[in-house]
Design a protein around this motif. Structure first.
Motif, PDB file in Angstrom:
ATOM      1  N   TYR A  87     -24.933  46.398  39.914  1.00  0.00           N
ATOM      2  CA  TYR A  87     -24.092  46.582  38.560  1.00  0.00           C
ATOM      3  C   TYR A  87     -23.945  47.613  37.912  1.00  0.00           C
ATOM      4  CZ  TYR A  87     -24.854  41.297  38.231  1.00  0.00           C
ATOM      5  OH  TYR A  87     -24.906  39.976  38.737  1.00  0.00           O
ATOM      6  N   TYR A  88     -22.963  47.905  37.574  1.00  0.00           N
ATOM      7  CA  TYR A  88     -22.193  49.025  36.930  1.00  0.00           C
ATOM      8  C   TYR A  88     -21.930  48.960  35.384  1.00  0.00           C
ATOM      9  CZ  TYR A  88     -21.587  50.557  41.798  1.00  0.00           C
ATOM     10  OH  TYR A  88     -21.765  50.801  43.070  1.00  0.00           O
ATOM     11  N   CYS A  89     -22.311  49.920  34.610  1.00  0.00           N
ATOM     12  CA  CYS A  89     -21.569  49.816  33.187  1.00  0.00           C
ATOM     13  C   CYS A  89     -20.764  50.885  33.036  1.00  0.00           C
ATOM     14  CB  CYS A  89     -22.713  50.016  31.970  1.00  0.00           C
ATOM     15  SG  CYS A  89     -23.677  51.623  32.169  1.00  0.00           S
ATOM     16  N   ALA A  90     -19.618  50.729  32.215  1.00  0.00           N
ATOM     17  CA  ALA A  90     -18.554  51.589  32.060  1.00  0.00           C
ATOM     18  C   ALA A  90     -18.076  51.602  30.659  1.00  0.00           C
ATOM     19  CB  ALA A  90     -17.484  51.375  33.102  1.00  0.00           C
ATOM     20  N   THR A  91     -17.409  52.486  30.111  1.00  0.00           N
ATOM     21  CA  THR A  91     -16.874  52.637  29.043  1.00  0.00           C
ATOM     22  C   THR A  91     -15.118  53.034  29.048  1.00  0.00           C
ATOM     23  OG1 THR A  91     -17.071  55.030  28.839  1.00  0.00           O
ATOM     24  CG2 THR A  91     -18.981  53.639  27.806  1.00  0.00           C
ATOM     25  N   ARG A  92     -14.716  52.455  27.999  1.00  0.00           N
ATOM     26  CA  ARG A  92     -13.035  52.761  27.911  1.00  0.00           C
ATOM     27  C   ARG A  92     -12.725  53.066  26.561  1.00  0.00           C
ATOM     28  NH1 ARG A  92      -9.387  48.881  26.136  1.00  0.00           N
ATOM     29  NH2 ARG A  92      -7.827  49.968  27.257  1.00  0.00           N
ATOM     30  N   MET A  93     -11.769  53.989  26.170  1.00  0.00           N
ATOM     31  CA  MET A  93     -11.375  54.274  24.795  1.00  0.00           C
ATOM     32  C   MET A  93     -10.710  53.175  24.426  1.00  0.00           C
ATOM     33  SD  MET A  93     -12.154  57.637  24.209  1.00  0.00           S
ATOM     34  CE  MET A  93     -11.146  58.005  22.947  1.00  0.00           C
ATOM     35  N   GLY A  94     -10.215  52.955  22.933  1.00  0.00           N
ATOM     36  CA  GLY A  94      -9.465  52.001  22.471  1.00  0.00           C
ATOM     37  C   GLY A  94     -10.333  50.798  22.076  1.00  0.00           C
ATOM     38  N   ALA A  95      -9.719  49.860  21.551  1.00  0.00           N
ATOM     39  CA  ALA A  95     -10.367  48.574  21.036  1.00  0.00           C
ATOM     40  C   ALA A  95     -10.329  47.364  21.727  1.00  0.00           C
ATOM     41  CB  ALA A  95      -9.687  48.290  19.381  1.00  0.00           C
ATOM     42  N   LEU A  96      -9.532  47.274  22.782  1.00  0.00           N
ATOM     43  CA  LEU A  96      -9.443  46.059  23.465  1.00  0.00           C
ATOM     44  C   LEU A  96     -10.524  45.849  24.443  1.00  0.00           C
ATOM     45  CD1 LEU A  96      -5.488  46.238  24.129  1.00  0.00           C
ATOM     46  CD2 LEU A  96      -6.716  44.827  22.339  1.00  0.00           C
ATOM     47  N   LEU A  97     -10.815  44.497  24.863  1.00  0.00           N
ATOM     48  CA  LEU A  97     -11.841  44.429  25.750  1.00  0.00           C
ATOM     49  C   LEU A  97     -10.930  43.923  26.986  1.00  0.00           C
ATOM     50  CD1 LEU A  97     -14.408  42.045  23.787  1.00  0.00           C
ATOM     51  CD2 LEU A  97     -14.180  44.484  23.790  1.00  0.00           C
ATOM     52  N   ARG A  98     -11.221  44.700  28.083  1.00  0.00           N
ATOM     53  CA  ARG A  98     -10.297  44.521  29.299  1.00  0.00           C
ATOM     54  C   ARG A  98     -11.047  44.047  30.675  1.00  0.00           C
ATOM     55  NH1 ARG A  98      -5.019  46.567  28.467  1.00  0.00           N
ATOM     56  NH2 ARG A  98      -4.691  45.508  30.360  1.00  0.00           N
ATOM     57  N   VAL A  99     -10.836  43.516  31.514  1.00  0.00           N
ATOM     58  CA  VAL A  99     -11.414  42.974  32.476  1.00  0.00           C
ATOM     59  C   VAL A  99     -11.050  44.045  33.675  1.00  0.00           C
ATOM     60  CG1 VAL A  99     -11.522  40.488  31.536  1.00  0.00           C
ATOM     61  CG2 VAL A  99      -9.628  41.352  33.380  1.00  0.00           C
ATOM     62  N   GLU A 100     -10.123  44.646  33.719  1.00  0.00           N
ATOM     63  CA  GLU A 100      -9.599  45.548  34.852  1.00  0.00           C
ATOM     64  C   GLU A 100     -10.576  46.679  34.809  1.00  0.00           C
ATOM     65  OE1 GLU A 100      -7.721  44.604  32.495  1.00  0.00           O
ATOM     66  OE2 GLU A 100      -5.957  43.431  33.136  1.00  0.00           O
ATOM     67  N   SER A 101     -11.208  46.972  36.141  1.00  0.00           N
ATOM     68  CA  SER A 101     -12.058  48.347  36.343  1.00  0.00           C
ATOM     69  C   SER A 101     -11.152  49.480  35.959  1.00  0.00           C
ATOM     70  CB  SER A 101     -12.542  48.176  37.696  1.00  0.00           C
ATOM     71  OG  SER A 101     -11.724  48.239  38.514  1.00  0.00           O
ATOM     72  N   GLU A 110      -9.108  50.258  34.069  1.00  0.00           N
ATOM     73  CA  GLU A 110      -8.953  50.452  32.350  1.00  0.00           C
ATOM     74  C   GLU A 110     -10.178  50.929  31.822  1.00  0.00           C
ATOM     75  OE1 GLU A 110      -6.183  49.998  30.590  1.00  0.00           O
ATOM     76  OE2 GLU A 110      -5.131  48.834  32.065  1.00  0.00           O
ATOM     77  N   TYR A 111     -11.269  51.304  32.575  1.00  0.00           N
ATOM     78  CA  TYR A 111     -12.482  51.966  32.258  1.00  0.00           C
ATOM     79  C   TYR A 111     -12.422  53.525  32.623  1.00  0.00           C
ATOM     80  CZ  TYR A 111     -13.830  47.656  30.395  1.00  0.00           C
ATOM     81  OH  TYR A 111     -13.880  46.432  29.767  1.00  0.00           O
ATOM     82  N   ASP A 112     -13.069  54.372  31.970  1.00  0.00           N
ATOM     83  CA  ASP A 112     -12.780  55.804  32.215  1.00  0.00           C
ATOM     84  C   ASP A 112     -14.168  56.244  32.761  1.00  0.00           C
ATOM     85  OD1 ASP A 112     -11.283  55.580  29.300  1.00  0.00           O
ATOM     86  OD2 ASP A 112     -10.213  55.945  30.932  1.00  0.00           O
ATOM     87  N   TYR A 113     -15.123  55.794  32.376  1.00  0.00           N
ATOM     88  CA  TYR A 113     -16.567  56.608  32.603  1.00  0.00           C
ATOM     89  C   TYR A 113     -17.483  55.555  32.993  1.00  0.00           C
ATOM     90  CZ  TYR A 113     -14.759  60.454  29.588  1.00  0.00           C
ATOM     91  OH  TYR A 113     -14.247  61.398  29.279  1.00  0.00           O
ATOM     92  N   TRP A 114     -18.342  55.860  34.312  1.00  0.00           N
ATOM     93  CA  TRP A 114     -18.987  54.921  34.893  1.00  0.00           C
ATOM     94  C   TRP A 114     -20.341  55.596  35.254  1.00  0.00           C
ATOM     95  CZ3 TRP A 114     -17.162  50.150  36.687  1.00  0.00           C
ATOM     96  CH2 TRP A 114     -15.768  49.701  36.717  1.00  0.00           C
ATOM     97  N   GLY A 115     -21.252  54.559  34.887  1.00  0.00           N
ATOM     98  CA  GLY A 115     -22.616  54.883  35.379  1.00  0.00           C
ATOM     99  C   GLY A 115     -22.895  54.757  36.993  1.00  0.00           C
ATOM    100  N   GLN A 116     -24.373  55.054  37.187  1.00  0.00           N
ATOM    101  CA  GLN A 116     -24.351  55.073  38.609  1.00  0.00           C
ATOM    102  C   GLN A 116     -24.634  53.637  39.350  1.00  0.00           C
ATOM    103  OE1 GLN A 116     -26.753  55.304  36.650  1.00  0.00           O
ATOM    104  NE2 GLN A 116     -28.499  54.325  37.501  1.00  0.00           N
ATOM    105  N   GLY A 117     -25.027  52.694  38.627  1.00  0.00           N
ATOM    106  CA  GLY A 117     -25.065  51.350  39.207  1.00  0.00           C
ATOM    107  C   GLY A 117     -26.710  50.894  39.385  1.00  0.00           C
TER     108      GLY A 117
END
Length: 123
Positions: A93-107, A109-116
């Protein structure tokens, strides 16, 4: 922003786990945060996402009603509470962040990722 995912482990089917995603920096609250997972031999898939304020959430159909996502911006933390776990939930399981306000399901669309963090559910 740097992300650190934790809380994974081995649990029996029907059990629960609580994953945490800790973010660094003063701008954590300006990011949408998502959780994704990847099982061996499979593509990374969306699990859940939460808006910047925490007022809006989005879930994959496969986890709806079993998982819940929440955030505490004062602590720069997002948690994924996973209940009634199934063997098919086994994945990294990974967490990730994205700029902007929209909740997106496509990976993508996310800019920064944790290590899992590994979640294993035994039958």
């Amino acid at each position: 922003v740097q992300l650190q995912a934790s809380g994974g482990g081995l649990v029996q089917a029907g059990g629960s786990l609580r994953l945490s995603c800790a973010g660094s920096g003063h701008t954590f609250s300006t990011y949408v945060v998502g959780w994704f997972r990847q099982a061996p031999g499979k593509e990374r898939e969306f699990v859940a996402a939460i808006s910047r304020s925490g007022s809006s959430t989005l879930y994959a159909d496969s986890v709806k009603g079993r998982f819940s996502i929440a955030r505490d911006n004062a602590k720069n933390t997002v948690v994924l509470q996973m209940n009634n776990l199934r063997p098919e939930d086994t994945a990294v399981y990974y967490c990730a962040t994205r700029m902007g306000a929209l909740l997106r399901v496509e990976s993508k669309e996310y800019d920064y990722w944790g290590q899992g963090t590994q979640v294993t559910v035994s039958s």
